[in-house]
Design an enzyme around this catalytic site. Structure first.
Site, PDB file in Angstrom:
ATOM      1  N   CYS A 117       0.122   5.526  16.432  1.00 43.36           N
ATOM      2  CA  CYS A 117      -1.153   6.205  16.164  1.00 43.36           C
ATOM      3  C   CYS A 117      -1.098   7.606  16.774  1.00 43.36           C
ATOM      4  CB  CYS A 117      -2.296   5.401  16.803  1.00 43.36           C
ATOM      5  SG  CYS A 117      -3.862   6.277  16.864  1.00 43.36           S
ATOM      6  N   ASN A 128     -17.579   0.027 -20.290  1.00 38.88           N
ATOM      7  CA  ASN A 128     -16.400  -0.755 -19.949  1.00 38.88           C
ATOM      8  C   ASN A 128     -15.574  -1.044 -21.207  1.00 38.88           C
ATOM      9  OD1 ASN A 128     -15.280  -1.857 -17.447  1.00 38.88           O
ATOM     10  ND2 ASN A 128     -15.279  -3.805 -18.562  1.00 38.88           N
ATOM     11  N   THR A 139     -15.490  -1.633 -14.370  1.00 38.75           N
ATOM     12  CA  THR A 139     -15.312  -2.707 -13.394  1.00 38.75           C
ATOM     13  C   THR A 139     -15.563  -4.057 -14.048  1.00 38.75           C
ATOM     14  OG1 THR A 139     -15.996  -3.582 -11.237  1.00 38.75           O
ATOM     15  CG2 THR A 139     -17.691  -2.451 -12.524  1.00 38.75           C
ATOM     16  N   SER A 140     -14.786  -5.040 -13.600  1.00 45.68           N
ATOM     17  CA  SER A 140     -14.881  -6.385 -14.188  1.00 45.68           C
ATOM     18  C   SER A 140     -16.086  -7.147 -13.661  1.00 45.68           C
ATOM     19  CB  SER A 140     -13.600  -7.174 -13.882  1.00 45.68           C
ATOM     20  OG  SER A 140     -13.401  -7.224 -12.472  1.00 45.68           O
ATOM     21  N   GLN A 194     -15.549   1.667  -5.933  1.00 49.85           N
ATOM     22  CA  GLN A 194     -14.793   0.545  -5.376  1.00 49.85           C
ATOM     23  C   GLN A 194     -13.326   0.954  -5.223  1.00 49.85           C
ATOM     24  OE1 GLN A 194     -16.059  -3.465  -7.280  1.00 49.85           O
ATOM     25  NE2 GLN A 194     -16.581  -1.942  -8.811  1.00 49.85           N
ATOM     26  N   ASN A 195     -12.981   2.096  -5.823  1.00 52.32           N
ATOM     27  CA  ASN A 195     -11.588   2.529  -5.852  1.00 52.32           C
ATOM     28  C   ASN A 195     -11.181   3.181  -4.538  1.00 52.32           C
ATOM     29  OD1 ASN A 195     -11.675   1.675  -8.501  1.00 52.32           O
ATOM     30  ND2 ASN A 195     -12.015   3.746  -9.330  1.00 52.32           N
ATOM     31  N   ILE A 196      -9.925   3.068  -4.203  1.00 53.56           N
ATOM     32  CA  ILE A 196      -9.432   3.669  -2.954  1.00 53.56           C
ATOM     33  C   ILE A 196      -8.589   4.914  -3.239  1.00 53.56           C
ATOM     34  CG2 ILE A 196      -9.567   1.480  -1.709  1.00 53.56           C
ATOM     35  CD1 ILE A 196      -6.556   1.141  -2.014  1.00 53.56           C
ATOM     36  N   TYR A 236       0.825  -1.224   0.000  1.00 55.67           N
ATOM     37  CA  TYR A 236       0.000   0.000   0.000  1.00 55.67           C
ATOM     38  C   TYR A 236       0.854   1.266   0.000  1.00 55.67           C
ATOM     39  CZ  TYR A 236      -4.138  -2.828   0.316  1.00 55.67           C
ATOM     40  OH  TYR A 236      -5.138  -3.730   0.007  1.00 55.67           O
ATOM     41  N   HIS A 286     -15.015   0.613  -0.509  1.00 48.11           N
ATOM     42  CA  HIS A 286     -13.856  -0.218  -0.139  1.00 48.11           C
ATOM     43  C   HIS A 286     -12.775   0.580   0.560  1.00 48.11           C
ATOM     44  CE1 HIS A 286     -15.035  -3.465  -3.292  1.00 48.11           C
ATOM     45  NE2 HIS A 286     -15.721  -3.569  -2.173  1.00 48.11           N
TER      46      HIS A 286
HETATM   47  C1  BV8 Z   1     -17.650  -9.387   1.691  1.00 50.68           C
HETATM   48  C2  BV8 Z   1      -9.900  -2.607  -1.784  1.00 50.68           C
HETATM   49  C3  BV8 Z   1     -19.172 -10.158   3.348  1.00 50.68           C
HETATM   50  C4  BV8 Z   1      -8.511  -2.990  -1.421  1.00 50.68           C
HETATM   51  C5  BV8 Z   1     -10.960  -4.534  -2.852  1.00 50.68           C
HETATM   52  C6  BV8 Z   1     -14.737 -16.395   0.203  1.00 50.68           C
HETATM   53  C7  BV8 Z   1     -14.308 -15.858   1.405  1.00 50.68           C
HETATM   54  C8  BV8 Z   1     -14.576 -14.521   1.755  1.00 50.68           C
HETATM   55  C9  BV8 Z   1     -15.291 -13.719   0.884  1.00 50.68           C
HETATM   56  C10 BV8 Z   1     -15.689 -14.265  -0.311  1.00 50.68           C
HETATM   57  C11 BV8 Z   1     -15.445 -15.580  -0.662  1.00 50.68           C
HETATM   58  N1  BV8 Z   1     -15.979 -15.792  -1.892  1.00 50.68           N
HETATM   59  C12 BV8 Z   1     -16.559 -14.647  -2.347  1.00 50.68           C
HETATM   60  C13 BV8 Z   1     -16.392 -13.729  -1.390  1.00 50.68           C
HETATM   61  C14 BV8 Z   1     -16.836 -12.363  -1.426  1.00 50.68           C
HETATM   62  C15 BV8 Z   1     -15.652 -11.522  -1.884  1.00 50.68           C
HETATM   63  C16 BV8 Z   1     -15.571 -11.655  -3.395  1.00 50.68           C
HETATM   64  O1  BV8 Z   1     -16.407 -11.134  -4.097  1.00 50.68           O
HETATM   65  N2  BV8 Z   1     -14.533 -12.358  -3.894  1.00 50.68           N
HETATM   66  C17 BV8 Z   1     -14.391 -12.542  -5.335  1.00 50.68           C
HETATM   67  C18 BV8 Z   1     -12.911 -12.597  -5.701  1.00 50.68           C
HETATM   68  C19 BV8 Z   1     -15.132 -13.808  -5.737  1.00 50.68           C
HETATM   69  N3  BV8 Z   1     -15.960 -10.174  -1.482  1.00 50.68           N
HETATM   70  C20 BV8 Z   1     -15.529  -9.729  -0.293  1.00 50.68           C
HETATM   71  O2  BV8 Z   1     -14.792 -10.336   0.456  1.00 50.68           O
HETATM   72  C21 BV8 Z   1     -16.101  -8.375   0.105  1.00 50.68           C
HETATM   73  N4  BV8 Z   1     -16.673  -8.498   1.421  1.00 50.68           N
HETATM   74  O3  BV8 Z   1     -18.101 -10.161   0.881  1.00 50.68           O
HETATM   75  O4  BV8 Z   1     -18.096  -9.310   3.007  1.00 50.68           O
HETATM   76  C22 BV8 Z   1     -20.445  -9.598   2.788  1.00 50.68           C
HETATM   77  C23 BV8 Z   1     -21.247 -10.413   1.966  1.00 50.68           C
HETATM   78  C24 BV8 Z   1     -22.442  -9.883   1.469  1.00 50.68           C
HETATM   79  C25 BV8 Z   1     -22.812  -8.588   1.780  1.00 50.68           C
HETATM   80  C26 BV8 Z   1     -21.982  -7.834   2.579  1.00 50.68           C
HETATM   81  C27 BV8 Z   1     -20.778  -8.315   3.068  1.00 50.68           C
HETATM   82  C28 BV8 Z   1     -15.019  -7.319   0.174  1.00 50.68           C
HETATM   83  C29 BV8 Z   1     -14.327  -7.207  -1.171  1.00 50.68           C
HETATM   84  C30 BV8 Z   1     -13.460  -5.942  -1.187  1.00 50.68           C
HETATM   85  C31 BV8 Z   1     -11.999  -6.298  -1.487  1.00 50.68           C
HETATM   86  N5  BV8 Z   1     -11.244  -5.053  -1.679  1.00 50.68           N
HETATM   87  N6  BV8 Z   1     -10.327  -3.351  -2.971  1.00 50.68           N
HETATM   88  C32 BV8 Z   1      -7.502  -2.539  -2.455  1.00 50.68           C
HETATM   89  O5  BV8 Z   1      -7.852  -1.812  -3.388  1.00 50.68           O
HETATM   90  O6  BV8 Z   1      -6.339  -2.948  -2.300  1.00 50.68           O
HETATM   91  S1  BV8 Z   1     -11.409  -5.363  -4.254  1.00 50.68           S
HETATM   92  C33 BV8 Z   1     -10.820  -4.633  -5.664  1.00 50.68           C
HETATM   93  O7  BV8 Z   1     -11.035  -5.526  -6.745  1.00 50.68           O
HETATM   94  C34 BV8 Z   1     -11.600  -3.405  -6.110  1.00 50.68           C
HETATM   95  O8  BV8 Z   1     -11.937  -2.579  -5.035  1.00 50.68           O
HETATM   96  C35 BV8 Z   1     -12.800  -3.936  -6.815  1.00 50.68           C
HETATM   97  O9  BV8 Z   1     -13.881  -4.118  -5.944  1.00 50.68           O
HETATM   98  C36 BV8 Z   1     -12.369  -5.318  -7.208  1.00 50.68           C
HETATM   99  C37 BV8 Z   1     -12.502  -5.525  -8.687  1.00 50.68           C
HETATM  100  O10 BV8 Z   1     -11.721  -4.609  -9.314  1.00 50.68           O
HETATM  101  P1  BV8 Z   1     -12.302  -3.689 -10.496  1.00 50.68           P
HETATM  102  O11 BV8 Z   1     -12.499  -2.345  -9.918  1.00 50.68           O
HETATM  103  O12 BV8 Z   1     -13.449  -4.299 -11.204  1.00 50.68           O
HETATM  104  O13 BV8 Z   1     -11.019  -3.710 -11.402  1.00 50.68           O
HETATM  105  P2  BV8 Z   1     -10.567  -4.856 -12.400  1.00 50.68           P
HETATM  106  O14 BV8 Z   1      -9.125  -4.645 -12.676  1.00 50.68           O
HETATM  107  O15 BV8 Z   1     -11.036  -6.189 -11.926  1.00 50.68           O
HETATM  108  O16 BV8 Z   1     -11.410  -4.508 -13.701  1.00 50.68           O
HETATM  109  C38 BV8 Z   1     -11.207  -3.270 -14.337  1.00 50.68           C
HETATM  110  C39 BV8 Z   1     -12.177  -3.210 -15.490  1.00 50.68           C
HETATM  111  O17 BV8 Z   1     -12.026  -1.940 -16.128  1.00 50.68           O
HETATM  112  C40 BV8 Z   1     -11.920  -4.266 -16.529  1.00 50.68           C
HETATM  113  O18 BV8 Z   1     -13.149  -4.887 -16.885  1.00 50.68           O
HETATM  114  C41 BV8 Z   1     -11.341  -3.496 -17.722  1.00 50.68           C
HETATM  115  O19 BV8 Z   1     -11.765  -4.025 -18.958  1.00 50.68           O
HETATM  116  C42 BV8 Z   1     -11.935  -2.123 -17.518  1.00 50.68           C
HETATM  117  N7  BV8 Z   1     -11.104  -1.022 -18.013  1.00 50.68           N
HETATM  118  C43 BV8 Z   1      -9.748  -0.938 -18.021  1.00 50.68           C
HETATM  119  N8  BV8 Z   1      -9.383   0.244 -18.549  1.00 50.68           N
HETATM  120  C44 BV8 Z   1     -10.519   0.916 -18.852  1.00 50.68           C
HETATM  121  C45 BV8 Z   1     -11.620   0.110 -18.514  1.00 50.68           C
HETATM  122  N9  BV8 Z   1     -12.895   0.503 -18.708  1.00 50.68           N
HETATM  123  C46 BV8 Z   1     -13.087   1.721 -19.255  1.00 50.68           C
HETATM  124  N10 BV8 Z   1     -12.094   2.542 -19.600  1.00 50.68           N
HETATM  125  C47 BV8 Z   1     -10.793   2.179 -19.428  1.00 50.68           C
HETATM  126  N11 BV8 Z   1      -9.811   3.026 -19.794  1.00 50.68           N
END
Ligand code: BV8
Length: 237
Positions: free
Chosen positions: A134, A200, A175-176, A89-91, A53, A107
């Site tokens: 802290c 997207n 977002t993906s 979702q971005n930080i 980070y 997030h």
């Molecule tokens: C939760 C912050 C309970 C940190 C992030 C097993 C165990 C535990 C949990 C789970 C499990 N199985 C499933 C889960 C749930 C889990 C989950 O979903 N896992 C996935 C992998 C299956 N989720 C969680 O754990 C969440 N909490 O579930 O708590 C709960 C349940 C129900 C209700 C309430 C609570 C917490 C998840 C948060 C994790 N933290 N980020 C940090 O940033 O370091 S996640 C991080 O990746 C992002 O924040 C974002 O959310 C995620 C996906 O990223 P994207 O933003 O979509 O980016 P990505 O690169 O993937 O895609 C980019 C897209 O942009 C692409 O499609 C690309 O084509 C496009 N693009 C690129 N360039 C451009 C463009 N589009 C337009 N223009 C461009 N120029």
């Protein structure tokens, strides 16, 4: 005029030079998600997580600027007759710096820290290490980035659900659609009768759930879509 809810992901910041998670320059590259974006990973090796980070924070503070997509969303909020809320979702802080005010960081925020001892959330623009104390309770060893890791509860979910159920338009940008609960927002909005639009670069995991999907770069398509909405050419529902 009904309200608009915009969900943004890493793709909206890509043209500003912030790496996405699943692109070739992906963030998780070189680091399994479990090691750098879970509470277990932080407990196992806090210095690895701090350095992950710290690198992202110094890059963000080292010249990264909002792009045309961020600026267009801020213009939409200023000029649209109804309410506009950005749920990101971005930080990074690019939406704030572009002028968005009605903004929810579901997030968390890279430029904030949280103390595991006293719970204080504070601005953080410098490197964190285990030994950093802290500023509130004076203890060290408890500071972490104020971000939501996998397995942790995202912020503002009740407020977001309420917004989705009242929205006339749900717009998802860059977002993906792989991470929940954010990836499920489109279904909630659609069930409540909202118009749903995705902008997207490529097909996402959620594309089939959207009423409309516009393929291309956010920096180009978002300003054009905002022009359409402000011209009233496309009813926001
Ligand atoms: C939760 C912050 C309970 C940190 C992030 C097993 C165990 C535990 C949990 C789970 C499990 N199985 C499933 C889960 C749930 C889990 C989950 O979903 N896992 C996935 C992998 C299956 N989720 C969680 O754990 C969440 N909490 O579930 O708590 C709960 C349940 C129900 C209700 C309430 C609570 C917490 C998840 C948060 C994790 N933290 N980020 C940090 O940033 O370091 S996640 C991080 O990746 C992002 O924040 C974002 O959310 C995620 C996906 O990223 P994207 O933003 O979509 O980016 P990505 O690169 O993937 O895609 C980019 C897209 O942009 C692409 O499609 C690309 O084509 C496009 N693009 C690129 N360039 C451009 C463009 N589009 C337009 N223009 C461009 N120029």
């Amino acid at each position: 005029m009904k309200s608009i809810v915009v969900l943004t992901g890493a793709g909206i910041s890509a043209e500003s030079g912030v790496p996405t998670f699943r692109g070739d320059d992906g963030l998780w590259e070189g680091h399994p998600v479990e090691d750098v974006a879970t509470p277990e990973g932080f407990a196992r090796d806090p210095e690895l997580v701090h350095s992950f980070y710290n690198g992202r924070r110094s890059k963000l503070l080292g010249g990264i600027e909002p792009n045309a997509a961020h600026l267009a969303l801020a213009r939409l909020e200023r000029e649209f007759a109804g309410d506009v809320t950005v749920v990101t979702q971005n930080i990074d802080d690019l939406h704030e710096r572009a002028g968005s005010r009605c903004l929810l960081h579901m997030h968390g925020e890279l430029l904030k820290s949280r103390c595991g001892n006293c719970g204080t959330v504070a601005e953080c623009r410098q490197d964190l290490q285990t030994g950093v104390a802290c500023g509130c309770c004076g203890k060290s060893g408890g500071l972490r980035p104020h971000v939501v890791w996998f397995g942790e509860m995202p912020f503002h979910l009740d407020e977001i659900t309420g917004l989705l159920c009242r929205a006339g338009l749900f717009l998802s940008i860059g977002t993906s659609g792989l991470v929940y609960p954010a990836a499920g927002f489109v279904a909630t909005a659609r069930a409540a009768g909202a118009r749903t639009v995705e902008i997207n670069l490529e097909q996402s995991a959620g594309t089939i759930c959207f009423g409309e999907s516009r393929r291309g770069a956010a920096g180009e398509l978002v300003p054009a879509f905002v022009d359409e909405l402000l011209a009233g050419g496309d009813d926001a529902g």
